[in-house]
Design a protein around this motif. Structure first.
Motif, PDB file in Angstrom:
ATOM      1  N   LYS A  53       1.741 -27.703 -20.840  1.00  0.00           N
ATOM      2  CA  LYS A  53       1.890 -26.572 -19.912  1.00  0.00           C
ATOM      3  C   LYS A  53       2.733 -26.902 -18.703  1.00  0.00           C
ATOM      4  O   LYS A  53       3.167 -26.012 -17.984  1.00  0.00           O
ATOM      5  CB  LYS A  53       0.508 -26.132 -19.401  1.00  0.00           C
ATOM      6  N   GLY A  54       2.931 -28.206 -18.440  1.00  0.00           N
ATOM      7  CA  GLY A  54       3.591 -28.592 -17.200  1.00  0.00           C
ATOM      8  C   GLY A  54       2.722 -28.175 -16.030  1.00  0.00           C
ATOM      9  O   GLY A  54       3.192 -27.693 -15.002  1.00  0.00           O
ATOM     10  N   ARG A  55       1.386 -28.339 -16.189  1.00  0.00           N
ATOM     11  CA  ARG A  55       0.439 -27.794 -15.209  1.00  0.00           C
ATOM     12  C   ARG A  55       0.082 -28.836 -14.150  1.00  0.00           C
ATOM     13  O   ARG A  55      -0.160 -29.992 -14.475  1.00  0.00           O
ATOM     14  CB  ARG A  55      -0.832 -27.385 -15.952  1.00  0.00           C
ATOM     15  N   PRO A  56      -0.011 -28.428 -12.853  1.00  0.00           N
ATOM     16  CA  PRO A  56      -0.445 -29.379 -11.820  1.00  0.00           C
ATOM     17  C   PRO A  56      -1.839 -29.892 -12.193  1.00  0.00           C
ATOM     18  O   PRO A  56      -2.720 -29.114 -12.504  1.00  0.00           O
ATOM     19  CB  PRO A  56      -0.525 -28.536 -10.547  1.00  0.00           C
ATOM     20  N   SER A  57      -2.043 -31.216 -12.164  1.00  0.00           N
ATOM     21  CA  SER A  57      -3.289 -31.744 -12.726  1.00  0.00           C
ATOM     22  C   SER A  57      -4.498 -31.490 -11.845  1.00  0.00           C
ATOM     23  O   SER A  57      -5.617 -31.748 -12.233  1.00  0.00           O
ATOM     24  CB  SER A  57      -3.146 -33.233 -13.025  1.00  0.00           C
ATOM     25  N   PHE A  58      -4.295 -30.926 -10.619  1.00  0.00           N
ATOM     26  CA  PHE A  58      -5.458 -30.606  -9.797  1.00  0.00           C
ATOM     27  C   PHE A  58      -6.132 -29.316 -10.246  1.00  0.00           C
ATOM     28  O   PHE A  58      -7.159 -28.934  -9.723  1.00  0.00           O
ATOM     29  CB  PHE A  58      -5.093 -30.501  -8.308  1.00  0.00           C
ATOM     30  N   ASN A  59      -5.544 -28.666 -11.218  1.00  0.00           N
ATOM     31  CA  ASN A  59      -6.076 -27.365 -11.603  1.00  0.00           C
ATOM     32  C   ASN A  59      -7.083 -27.489 -12.760  1.00  0.00           C
ATOM     33  O   ASN A  59      -6.700 -27.851 -13.865  1.00  0.00           O
ATOM     34  CB  ASN A  59      -4.893 -26.482 -12.013  1.00  0.00           C
ATOM     35  N   PRO A  60      -8.378 -27.217 -12.523  1.00  0.00           N
ATOM     36  CA  PRO A  60      -9.388 -27.421 -13.573  1.00  0.00           C
ATOM     37  C   PRO A  60      -9.319 -26.369 -14.680  1.00  0.00           C
ATOM     38  O   PRO A  60      -8.814 -25.262 -14.471  1.00  0.00           O
ATOM     39  CB  PRO A  60     -10.700 -27.297 -12.801  1.00  0.00           C
ATOM     40  N   THR A 135     -17.381 -28.990 -30.800  1.00  0.00           N
ATOM     41  CA  THR A 135     -17.267 -29.671 -29.501  1.00  0.00           C
ATOM     42  C   THR A 135     -16.847 -28.620 -28.468  1.00  0.00           C
ATOM     43  O   THR A 135     -16.202 -27.630 -28.838  1.00  0.00           O
ATOM     44  CB  THR A 135     -16.225 -30.812 -29.573  1.00  0.00           C
ATOM     45  N   PRO A 136     -17.225 -28.793 -27.197  1.00  0.00           N
ATOM     46  CA  PRO A 136     -16.702 -27.861 -26.181  1.00  0.00           C
ATOM     47  C   PRO A 136     -15.171 -27.965 -26.133  1.00  0.00           C
ATOM     48  O   PRO A 136     -14.632 -29.063 -26.249  1.00  0.00           O
ATOM     49  CB  PRO A 136     -17.313 -28.373 -24.874  1.00  0.00           C
ATOM     50  N   ILE A 137     -14.510 -26.835 -25.991  1.00  0.00           N
ATOM     51  CA  ILE A 137     -13.039 -26.842 -25.997  1.00  0.00           C
ATOM     52  C   ILE A 137     -12.513 -26.419 -24.624  1.00  0.00           C
ATOM     53  O   ILE A 137     -12.825 -25.320 -24.140  1.00  0.00           O
ATOM     54  CB  ILE A 137     -12.486 -25.914 -27.105  1.00  0.00           C
ATOM     55  N   ALA A 138     -11.750 -27.310 -24.010  1.00  0.00           N
ATOM     56  CA  ALA A 138     -11.069 -26.974 -22.755  1.00  0.00           C
ATOM     57  C   ALA A 138      -9.848 -26.148 -23.115  1.00  0.00           C
ATOM     58  O   ALA A 138      -9.058 -26.566 -23.964  1.00  0.00           O
ATOM     59  CB  ALA A 138     -10.638 -28.245 -22.027  1.00  0.00           C
ATOM     60  N   ALA A 139      -9.712 -24.974 -22.508  1.00  0.00           N
ATOM     61  CA  ALA A 139      -8.561 -24.133 -22.861  1.00  0.00           C
ATOM     62  C   ALA A 139      -8.097 -23.279 -21.696  1.00  0.00           C
ATOM     63  O   ALA A 139      -8.771 -22.322 -21.318  1.00  0.00           O
ATOM     64  CB  ALA A 139      -8.893 -23.246 -24.058  1.00  0.00           C
ATOM     65  N   PRO A 140      -6.951 -23.616 -21.132  1.00  0.00           N
ATOM     66  CA  PRO A 140      -6.307 -22.693 -20.200  1.00  0.00           C
ATOM     67  C   PRO A 140      -5.535 -21.656 -21.007  1.00  0.00           C
ATOM     68  O   PRO A 140      -5.492 -21.739 -22.240  1.00  0.00           O
ATOM     69  CB  PRO A 140      -5.334 -23.598 -19.442  1.00  0.00           C
ATOM     70  N   SER A 141      -4.964 -20.681 -20.333  1.00  0.00           N
ATOM     71  CA  SER A 141      -4.128 -19.724 -21.046  1.00  0.00           C
ATOM     72  C   SER A 141      -2.914 -20.458 -21.633  1.00  0.00           C
ATOM     73  O   SER A 141      -2.406 -21.405 -21.042  1.00  0.00           O
ATOM     74  CB  SER A 141      -3.690 -18.611 -20.095  1.00  0.00           C
ATOM     75  N   ALA A 142      -2.478 -20.009 -22.821  1.00  0.00           N
ATOM     76  CA  ALA A 142      -1.449 -20.735 -23.581  1.00  0.00           C
ATOM     77  C   ALA A 142      -0.042 -20.328 -23.152  1.00  0.00           C
ATOM     78  O   ALA A 142       0.697 -19.712 -23.911  1.00  0.00           O
ATOM     79  CB  ALA A 142      -1.645 -20.488 -25.077  1.00  0.00           C
ATOM     80  N   ASN A 143       0.303 -20.692 -21.915  1.00  0.00           N
ATOM     81  CA  ASN A 143       1.643 -20.378 -21.397  1.00  0.00           C
ATOM     82  C   ASN A 143       2.092 -21.550 -20.538  1.00  0.00           C
ATOM     83  O   ASN A 143       1.261 -22.261 -19.987  1.00  0.00           O
ATOM     84  CB  ASN A 143       1.584 -19.117 -20.522  1.00  0.00           C
ATOM     85  N   PRO A 144       3.414 -21.748 -20.405  1.00  0.00           N
ATOM     86  CA  PRO A 144       3.864 -22.757 -19.452  1.00  0.00           C
ATOM     87  C   PRO A 144       3.308 -22.424 -18.074  1.00  0.00           C
ATOM     88  O   PRO A 144       3.153 -21.245 -17.730  1.00  0.00           O
ATOM     89  CB  PRO A 144       5.390 -22.615 -19.490  1.00  0.00           C
ATOM     90  N   SER A 145       2.949 -23.438 -17.285  1.00  0.00           N
ATOM     91  CA  SER A 145       2.308 -23.244 -15.979  1.00  0.00           C
ATOM     92  C   SER A 145       3.100 -22.272 -15.104  1.00  0.00           C
ATOM     93  O   SER A 145       4.321 -22.372 -15.010  1.00  0.00           O
ATOM     94  CB  SER A 145       2.191 -24.593 -15.279  1.00  0.00           C
ATOM     95  N   GLY A 146       2.389 -21.319 -14.479  1.00  0.00           N
ATOM     96  CA  GLY A 146       3.038 -20.362 -13.573  1.00  0.00           C
ATOM     97  C   GLY A 146       3.641 -19.161 -14.286  1.00  0.00           C
ATOM     98  O   GLY A 146       3.964 -18.164 -13.657  1.00  0.00           O
TER      99      GLY A 146
END
Ligand code: TXA
Ligand code: MG
Length: 312
Positions: A53-60, A135-146
């Protein structure tokens, strides 16, 4: 990296769940938006999500589960959580709960916080993947960050192919906007407006929520003020469209793309992200959008539009 595309047949879902089990990243549909999932207990798998995602790693990240028992192995369950779960789960609602000391969730998925955001999705494909991978699945929205969240498999295929291991091409996300996020401590708060109306949650709990989502400084850490942004500039609340603008209308008006001719806010929410994706595909430089009523799911639509239009 080669990205495998799966359909929603039982044999394909079984193969797709193997990706999660073996520490890979898999995009799958939920009823809100597509999620980019990985095993939440595997730190290398979680790291792959941030990289793709190129996501800032501070974002849970939100941790998706198929049962309350599964959640109780890592989060502190409460009577309020039980009341909310009975009414709204499975469904488009996320609760932030205290983390238990014995939690096996990767701290990277939680950005080091002592709280954890959990959700039980209603989409049958998401539920199958959660059960099969167990297993629990961590999932942000499936888009490049921002960028704009994905509501159709084709949005994910065009933007994340080559960056993740698999994509399930299932039916599109019906709601079209991310889940509402609530937290109970230190006081009941709405951290993100979303698919479920806060007044419905207030009613069953018999209490009022503080609307932190309106405060740019203290909302969910991922609620950056510029977000969901297409490449072009956006003019909100436009009653008249200009010639050089691509117009997104609401109601019976002449425009390029209409969120809902019948002024149905649910239909508008379901169309919103698809239209923002199409603007990028069209190369739109100037975008104008009709006023959207600030009521019901219209509150969440306006929240996303303000962030999409925010200075970058
Ligand atoms: O509908 C949804 O919620 C979708 C689908 C895939 O489930 N997921 C989604 O995830 O929208 P994401 O990562 O795009 O947004 C998660 C939001 C971020 O704003 C993040 O900061 C917030 O949840 N969040 C996660 N954990 C948190 C925590 N412990 N405390 C406060 N906010 C948290
Ligand atoms: Mg997102």
């Amino acid at each position: 990296m080669q990205t495998k595309i799966f359909n929603t047949s039982d044999p394909d879902l079984l193969k797709a769940s193997q990706i999660i089990k073996s520490g890979g990243t898999l995009a799958f549909p939920t009823e809100t938006v597509y999620g980019l999932g990985a095993d939440a207990t595997n730190k290398l798998a979680v790291a792959k999500i941030f990289q793709a995602k190129g996501r800032p790693s501070f974002n849970p990240l939100i941790i998706h589960c198929f049962s309350i028992e599964q959640i109780q192995s890592f989060a502190l369950w409460s009577s309020e959580a039980q009341t909310v779960a009975e009414k709204f789960w499975p469904g488009p609602l996320t609760m932030v709960l205290p983390l238990l000391p014995e939690s096996k969730i990767s701290p990277l998925a939680l950005a080091g916080l002592q709280t954890v955001a959990v959700r039980m999705p209603a989409h049958s494909v998401a539920q199958s993947i959660l059960k099969l991978s167990n297993t629990p699945i961590a999932a942000p929205s499936a888009n490049p960050s921002g960028a704009v969240s994905a509501t159709k498999a084709e949005h994910v295929i065009s933007r994340l192919t080559g960056k993740i291991e698999g994509i399930i091409s299932g039916n599109s996300s019906k709601v079209g906007l991310e889940s509402t996020i609530i937290s109970f401590s230190p006081q009941p708060s709405i951290l993100r407006f979303g698919a479920i109306d806060e007044t419905d949650i207030s009613k069953i709990l018999g209490l009022d929520f503080k609307e932190k989502a309106k405060d740019p400084k203290i909302s969910a850490p991922g609620q950056l003020s510029s977000h969901y942004a297409p490449k072009g500039s956006i003019r909100l609340n436009s009653k008249v469209f200009r010639k050089n603008e691509v117009s997104i209308g609401f109601g019976k008006i002449v425009c390029d793309l209409n969120l809902s001719r019948e002024e149905n806010l649910i239909e508008a929410a379901a169309n919103l992200f698809d239209y923002l994706h199409r603007l990028d595909d069209m190369g739109a430089e100037k975008i104008a959008i009709s006023p959207i009523p600030e009521e019901g799911i219209g509150i969440a639509i306006n929240d996303r539009l303000r962030r999409a239009a925010a200075p970058r």
